[in-house]
Design a protein around this motif. Structure first.
Motif, short mmCIF file in Angstrom:
data_model
loop_
_atom_site.label_atom_id
_atom_site.label_comp_id
_atom_site.label_asym_id
_atom_site.label_seq_id
_atom_site.Cartn_x
_atom_site.Cartn_y
_atom_site.Cartn_z
N LEU A 274 89.04 34.35 -13.96
CA LEU A 274 88.10 33.23 -13.97
C LEU A 274 86.91 33.44 -13.05
CD1 LEU A 274 90.55 30.17 -13.97
CD2 LEU A 274 89.30 31.14 -15.90
N GLU A 275 87.00 34.43 -12.18
CA GLU A 275 85.94 34.63 -11.19
C GLU A 275 84.56 34.80 -11.80
OE1 GLU A 275 83.21 36.27 -8.46
OE2 GLU A 275 84.00 37.35 -10.21
N PRO A 276 84.39 35.54 -12.92
CA PRO A 276 83.05 35.66 -13.49
C PRO A 276 82.45 34.33 -13.93
CG PRO A 276 84.50 37.35 -14.37
CD PRO A 276 85.37 36.39 -13.63
N PHE A 277 83.30 33.41 -14.32
CA PHE A 277 82.81 32.10 -14.75
C PHE A 277 82.47 31.22 -13.54
CE2 PHE A 277 85.54 33.59 -18.23
CZ PHE A 277 84.65 33.52 -19.28
N TYR A 278 83.35 31.19 -12.55
CA TYR A 278 83.15 30.32 -11.40
C TYR A 278 82.08 30.84 -10.44
CZ TYR A 278 86.81 26.84 -12.18
OH TYR A 278 87.54 25.79 -12.66
N SER A 279 81.69 32.09 -10.57
CA SER A 279 80.69 32.66 -9.67
C SER A 279 79.29 32.68 -10.28
CB SER A 279 81.09 34.08 -9.26
OG SER A 279 81.11 34.95 -10.39
N GLN A 280 79.12 32.19 -11.49
CA GLN A 280 77.81 32.27 -12.13
C GLN A 280 76.80 31.37 -11.42
OE1 GLN A 280 77.69 30.43 -16.23
NE2 GLN A 280 79.86 30.00 -15.77
N VAL A 281 75.56 31.80 -11.41
CA VAL A 281 74.45 31.05 -10.82
C VAL A 281 73.65 30.41 -11.96
CG1 VAL A 281 72.33 31.20 -9.46
CG2 VAL A 281 74.34 32.58 -8.82
N LEU A 282 73.48 29.10 -11.87
CA LEU A 282 72.70 28.40 -12.90
C LEU A 282 71.22 28.53 -12.60
CD1 LEU A 282 74.68 25.07 -13.45
CD2 LEU A 282 74.79 27.17 -14.80
N GLU A 283 70.46 28.92 -13.60
CA GLU A 283 69.01 28.99 -13.50
C GLU A 283 68.41 27.81 -14.26
OE1 GLU A 283 67.50 31.20 -11.71
OE2 GLU A 283 69.04 32.76 -11.39
N TRP A 284 67.76 26.92 -13.53
CA TRP A 284 67.20 25.71 -14.13
C TRP A 284 65.75 25.95 -14.56
CZ3 TRP A 284 70.35 21.67 -15.14
CH2 TRP A 284 71.56 21.61 -14.44
N GLU A 285 65.42 25.46 -15.75
CA GLU A 285 64.06 25.54 -16.26
C GLU A 285 63.58 24.15 -16.64
OE1 GLU A 285 64.08 28.22 -19.53
OE2 GLU A 285 64.51 29.99 -18.30
N ARG A 286 62.26 23.94 -16.58
CA ARG A 286 61.72 22.66 -16.97
C ARG A 286 61.91 22.45 -18.47
NH1 ARG A 286 61.71 19.35 -13.16
NH2 ARG A 286 60.56 17.98 -14.58
N CYS A 287 62.33 21.24 -18.86
CA CYS A 287 62.41 20.86 -20.28
C CYS A 287 61.90 19.43 -20.35
CB CYS A 287 63.83 20.99 -20.82
SG CYS A 287 65.12 20.22 -19.82
N ASP B 176 88.83 30.23 -24.67
CA ASP B 176 90.22 29.78 -24.62
C ASP B 176 90.68 29.86 -23.16
OD1 ASP B 176 92.95 29.39 -24.76
OD2 ASP B 176 93.29 30.86 -26.35
N TRP B 177 90.92 28.71 -22.55
CA TRP B 177 91.28 28.70 -21.14
C TRP B 177 92.63 29.37 -20.89
CZ3 TRP B 177 88.76 27.75 -16.71
CH2 TRP B 177 87.50 27.14 -16.80
N SER B 178 93.47 29.48 -21.90
CA SER B 178 94.75 30.17 -21.71
C SER B 178 94.60 31.68 -21.77
CB SER B 178 95.76 29.71 -22.76
OG SER B 178 95.37 30.14 -24.06
N ASP B 179 93.44 32.14 -22.24
CA ASP B 179 93.16 33.57 -22.33
C ASP B 179 91.67 33.78 -22.06
OD1 ASP B 179 93.10 36.27 -22.81
OD2 ASP B 179 93.42 36.11 -24.98
N GLY C 238 90.08 25.54 -32.57
CA GLY C 238 91.36 25.27 -31.95
C GLY C 238 91.30 25.08 -30.45
N ASN C 239 90.06 25.01 -29.89
CA ASN C 239 89.91 24.95 -28.44
C ASN C 239 88.91 23.89 -28.00
OD1 ASN C 239 91.48 27.41 -27.25
ND2 ASN C 239 90.41 28.21 -29.06
N VAL C 240 88.80 22.80 -28.76
CA VAL C 240 87.88 21.72 -28.38
C VAL C 240 88.64 20.48 -27.93
CG1 VAL C 240 85.95 22.51 -29.79
CG2 VAL C 240 87.67 20.98 -30.80
N ASP C 241 89.90 20.65 -27.55
CA ASP C 241 90.71 19.53 -27.09
C ASP C 241 90.20 19.03 -25.74
OD1 ASP C 241 92.72 21.02 -24.90
OD2 ASP C 241 91.92 22.29 -26.50
#
Length: 509
Positions: free
Chosen positions: A46-59, A72-75, A196-199
């Motif tokens: 999970l580290e690659p997901f939890y360590s990501q930096v969000l880059e904000w842009e004007r919208c 799939d959180w189980s995999d 199968g993963n939108v619960d």
């Protein structure tokens, strides 16, 4: 099972309320164009997901970013999906309390659009001063990696097509089942593994990921309608990371699909009766006589279009299902009841167009025949994973008879809802159980006594289930209570979110 507070915002945009989310005042905080993650320790997968930096842009007047989450959180190594975010930076200067994530309900409604199009309806100005207000599209919804099923023409046939058989007969069940099977197959083919993963449990895990990559040690959250189930599920999974959670228009997590439908049938019937009583007291009501006389006329109109659907000017037909949607949509808010006056009057003259327009509003269908988002597809996909159903026709018939007895006007057309999920390509393994969230800090649960979509008893039940649940009751009509001109509710919610103040007892607003 439920729709959403976003329906209210749409009605409000039709001149019921003044929404200023798209006309933000000129003063904005200096740009904060990066969100640094918390850096908390998680598993290697999970580290690659939890360590990501969000880059904000004007919208437009807001800031937007995209996060990635496991398919799939189980995999977590099986693939990625995207989650779309929109942010209004705190306007008050200084350090904000943190992010306030907002979910308008559904399931399947865009939280991104909710903030972009109706910020002031979603969140009051005092909260906008102190929080970065963040809207997001849950997995499967709109700008996030979406569930995709039918094109516009196919969706028209699926939602508005007329079944030429007696409701509840073997022939009718078979035809509805065939349509639902075709819809589910299209969803599976065009959506793939995501279906199968939108619960809700997966969406709650996404919520914790968003908390972390936004840089917040605790989740501060405002959830409406279905958003209360998402928030309660989060608290159950991550009680130690729950911050200030407000759940408005609560769903009882332990209710089965059939219990949900029964309570909503009763709730909308009560709201219809309240509308009719109000209508008969006014000068331009299309009904005459007593409330009972008016109820009988509504039943007659429904039975009439069930037998002989009315053709609209665009060639579509108004059957009983579409008329039910047209009736229900304005019942979400007393401010919209006047639309029902016009709709019923037009129906009495054999004109289907107004009712079809209201049904289209319920389904986010534009007058030109395009669907504005994928809320119908996502609604079905999430609910069919979150609830188990009984496919036995005789059982469905018994349930339909009970609905008709409990709610004689609305109930006859709320039955047989299990058909769609009984043929869904991904079977549900969900269990409907109470959520206690042991160890979580106080959680505010707001319930409206006359709420037709999420009946008040569900708020009472959820507040009792949660170990730290605090009930805030609003004695009134309509769906949800916060930021709808009741100072008692607004002050209670905002004191909690801003200062952490917890009412000693239910304020009974």
């Amino acid at each position: 099972m439920t729709r959403t507070r976003a329906l209210l915002a749409t009605l409000a945009a039709g001149a019921l309320l003044v929404l200023t989310g798209c006309t933000v005042p000129g003063f904005l905080q200096p740009e904060r164009d990066r969100s640094e993650p918390t850096g908390e320790t998680v598993g290697a997968e999970l580290e690659p997901f939890y360590s990501q930096v969000l880059e904000w842009e004007r919208c437009g007047e807001f800031q937007c970013a995209t996060a990635t989450a496991p398919l799939d959180w189980s995999d977590p190594a099986a693939g990625e999906i995207e989650l779309a975010l929109i942010r209004q930076a705190a306007r008050g200067g200084g350090d904000p309390i943190g992010s306030l994530l907002v979910n308008p309900g559904g399931p399947g409604v865009s939280g991104y659009d909710f903030i972009a199009e109706s910020l002031d309806f979603a969140v009051g100005p005092r909260l906008q001063e102190r929080y970065d207000v963040v809207g997001f599209d849950p997995r499967g919804v709109s700008r996030s990696t979406p569930v995709t099923c039918h094109d516009d023409e196919e969706m028209d046939e699926y939602l508005y097509g007329i079944v030429d058989a007696e409701r509840g007969s073997d022939e009718w069940i078979a035809e509805v089942g065939a349509s639902a099977t075709e819809f589910g197959a299209a969803c599976a083919e065009r959506t793939g593994e995501l279906l199968g993963n939108v619960d809700t449990v997966s969406a709650a895990r996404d919520l914790d990921l968003l908390r972390a990559v936004l840089g917040d040690d605790e989740l501060h959250y405002l959830g409406y309608s279905y958003g209360t189930l998402l928030g309660a599920t989060y608290a159950g999974l991550y009680p130690e990371k729950a911050g200030r959670l407000v759940l408005d228009g609560a769903i009882d997590p332990s209710s089965s699909a059939r219990e949900v439908v029964r309570e909503q049938s009763i709730g909308f019937e009560a709201a219809l009766r309240a509308y009719l009583a109000d209508c008969l007291g006014g000068p331009e009501c299309p009904f005459t006589g007593s409330v009972e006389d008016a109820e009988a006329e509504v039943s007659r109109l429904l039975a009439s279009v069930e037998r002989s659907p009315l053709r609209g000017s665009d060639g579509r037909y108004l059957g009983a299902n579409a008329l039910i949607w047209g009736i229900i949509w304005p019942l979400y808010s007393p401010a919209a009841w006047s639309y029902l006056d016009d709709m019923f009057e037009s129906l009495m003259f054999g004109d289907a167009d107004f009712a079809l327009a209201l049904a289209d509003g319920y389904h986010d269908r534009d007058p030109d025949g395009t669907y504005l988002d994928n809320s119908n597809e996502a609604f079905a996909a999430v609910n069919c994973l979150d609830y188990t159903v009984d496919a036995d026709p005789e059982s469905m018939r018994r349930d339909a008879a009970e609905l008709a007895e409990a709610a004689p006007i609305i109930g006859p057309y709320f039955g047989f809802g299990d058909i769609g999920c009984s043929v869904w390509p991904v079977p549900s393994e969900a269990e409907r159980v109470p959520i206690a969230a042991e160890g979580a800090p106080p959680i505010l649960v707001v319930g409206t006594t006359g709420d037709p979509a999420t009946p008040y008893k569900w708020a009472v039940a959820l507040a009792e289930q949660l170990d730290s649940g605090v009930l805030v009751s609003y004695d009134g009509e309509g769906h949800t209570a916060y930021n709808k001109s009741n100072a008692c509710v607004d002050d209670t919610v905002e004191a909690f979110l801003l200062e952490g103040e917890v009412p000693e007892e239910d304020p009974r607003c």
